[in-house]
Design a protein around this motif. Sequence first.
Motif, PDB file in Angstrom:
ATOM      1  N   UNK A   1       2.431 -20.433 -16.580  1.00  9.68           N
ATOM      2  CA  UNK A   1       2.648 -19.417 -15.868  1.00  9.68           C
ATOM      3  C   UNK A   1       1.962 -18.145 -15.894  1.00  9.68           C
ATOM      4  N   UNK A   2       1.404 -17.263 -14.971  1.00 13.82           N
ATOM      5  CA  UNK A   2       0.952 -15.940 -15.181  1.00 13.82           C
ATOM      6  C   UNK A   2       1.179 -15.060 -14.265  1.00 13.82           C
ATOM      7  N   UNK A   3       1.866 -13.884 -14.480  1.00 17.77           N
ATOM      8  CA  UNK A   3       2.431 -12.584 -13.890  1.00 17.77           C
ATOM      9  C   UNK A   3       1.202 -11.596 -13.841  1.00 17.77           C
ATOM     10  N   UNK A   4       1.164 -10.982 -12.651  1.00 16.46           N
ATOM     11  CA  UNK A   4       0.130 -10.122 -12.634  1.00 16.46           C
ATOM     12  C   UNK A   4       0.712  -8.934 -11.976  1.00 16.46           C
ATOM     13  N   UNK A   5       0.242  -7.726 -12.428  1.00 16.99           N
ATOM     14  CA  UNK A   5       0.398  -6.526 -11.684  1.00 16.99           C
ATOM     15  C   UNK A   5      -0.918  -5.596 -11.498  1.00 16.99           C
ATOM     16  N   UNK A   6      -1.461  -5.483 -10.072  1.00 17.83           N
ATOM     17  CA  UNK A   6      -2.662  -4.884  -9.973  1.00 17.83           C
ATOM     18  C   UNK A   6      -2.500  -3.597  -9.119  1.00 17.83           C
ATOM     19  N   UNK A   7      -3.161  -2.698  -9.469  1.00 18.70           N
ATOM     20  CA  UNK A   7      -3.458  -1.657  -8.822  1.00 18.70           C
ATOM     21  C   UNK A   7      -4.757  -1.106  -8.338  1.00 18.70           C
ATOM     22  N   UNK A   8      -4.930  -1.097  -7.191  1.00 20.14           N
ATOM     23  CA  UNK A   8      -6.547  -0.858  -6.523  1.00 20.14           C
ATOM     24  C   UNK A   8      -6.509   0.544  -6.228  1.00 20.14           C
ATOM     25  N   UNK A   9      -7.560   1.327  -6.592  1.00 16.94           N
ATOM     26  CA  UNK A   9      -7.569   2.634  -5.847  1.00 16.94           C
ATOM     27  C   UNK A   9      -8.757   2.746  -5.042  1.00 16.94           C
ATOM     28  N   UNK A  10      -8.698   2.961  -3.840  1.00 22.69           N
ATOM     29  CA  UNK A  10     -10.130   3.167  -3.051  1.00 22.69           C
ATOM     30  C   UNK A  10     -10.219   4.631  -2.867  1.00 22.69           C
ATOM     31  N   UNK A  11     -11.777   5.082  -2.961  1.00 23.67           N
ATOM     32  CA  UNK A  11     -11.914   6.445  -2.775  1.00 23.67           C
ATOM     33  C   UNK A  11     -12.940   6.406  -1.718  1.00 23.67           C
TER      34      UNK A  11
ATOM     35  N   UNK B   1       0.823  -1.244   0.093  1.00 23.24           N
ATOM     36  CA  UNK B   1      -0.134   0.152   0.110  1.00 23.24           C
ATOM     37  C   UNK B   1       0.841   1.224   0.178  1.00 23.24           C
ATOM     38  N   UNK B   2       0.970   1.920  -1.290  1.00 24.35           N
ATOM     39  CA  UNK B   2       1.684   2.946  -1.154  1.00 24.35           C
ATOM     40  C   UNK B   2       1.147   4.370  -0.704  1.00 24.35           C
ATOM     41  N   UNK B   3       0.060   4.383  -0.455  1.00 25.71           N
ATOM     42  CA  UNK B   3      -0.786   5.470   0.316  1.00 25.71           C
ATOM     43  C   UNK B   3      -1.878   4.827   0.618  1.00 25.71           C
ATOM     44  N   UNK B   4      -2.752   5.686   1.371  1.00 26.24           N
ATOM     45  CA  UNK B   4      -4.001   5.196   1.868  1.00 26.24           C
ATOM     46  C   UNK B   4      -4.957   4.790   0.749  1.00 26.24           C
ATOM     47  N   UNK B   5      -5.040   5.401  -0.306  1.00 20.60           N
ATOM     48  CA  UNK B   5      -6.076   5.032  -1.274  1.00 20.60           C
ATOM     49  C   UNK B   5      -5.432   4.024  -2.456  1.00 20.60           C
ATOM     50  N   UNK B   6      -4.044   3.745  -2.395  1.00 18.15           N
ATOM     51  CA  UNK B   6      -3.563   3.075  -3.418  1.00 18.15           C
ATOM     52  C   UNK B   6      -2.674   1.692  -3.135  1.00 18.15           C
ATOM     53  N   UNK B   7      -3.250   0.523  -3.571  1.00 17.36           N
ATOM     54  CA  UNK B   7      -2.483  -0.652  -3.203  1.00 17.36           C
ATOM     55  C   UNK B   7      -2.168  -1.379  -4.282  1.00 17.36           C
ATOM     56  N   UNK B   8      -0.801  -1.935  -4.556  1.00 16.60           N
ATOM     57  CA  UNK B   8      -0.313  -2.503  -5.532  1.00 16.60           C
ATOM     58  C   UNK B   8      -0.073  -3.920  -5.162  1.00 16.60           C
ATOM     59  N   UNK B   9      -0.686  -5.175  -6.074  1.00 17.33           N
ATOM     60  CA  UNK B   9      -0.367  -6.435  -5.943  1.00 17.33           C
ATOM     61  C   UNK B   9       0.623  -7.070  -6.783  1.00 17.33           C
TER      62      UNK B   9
END
Length: 138
Positions: free
Chosen positions: A128-138, A106-114
Amino acid sequence: DLQGGWDMRRLHDAADEGEFNREYERGFLTGAVHDVLVEGASLTLTGERWLGDGSEVSTWGVDLSQEWGQDVSGSVGSYYSMYKDDFLLGEEHQDVRTWYAKLKYRSDPTLTWTFGFDHEDNEIDSYDTRTLRAAWSF
């Protein structure tokens, strides 16, 4: 922690059964132990019984997770799926064993990277599967 459940999927009309529309049942029991060996580590074990398409499968799942403060966590584990949809290829696979590793930040309170890595073995192949996800909470 101890958790159990039963998932059941029934079709209203048997004629509707298709590649992505199946009947099945799944019973499971999951146990979790927290602060295993070190603080913030959790070990979860799952036993499952799947019924579908005339087959019965008993299987297992495992997850080992570690939290390093409020903003960083990781996990490794494995789970089984009697049916698993591949939305990228538009295919369904049967009898799939997935092994995974994930890291959340979690790079800041509203943004989480997985960041994730999955290795899947199914009835046809392994991949194989590689993923990069960004979740923005508001």
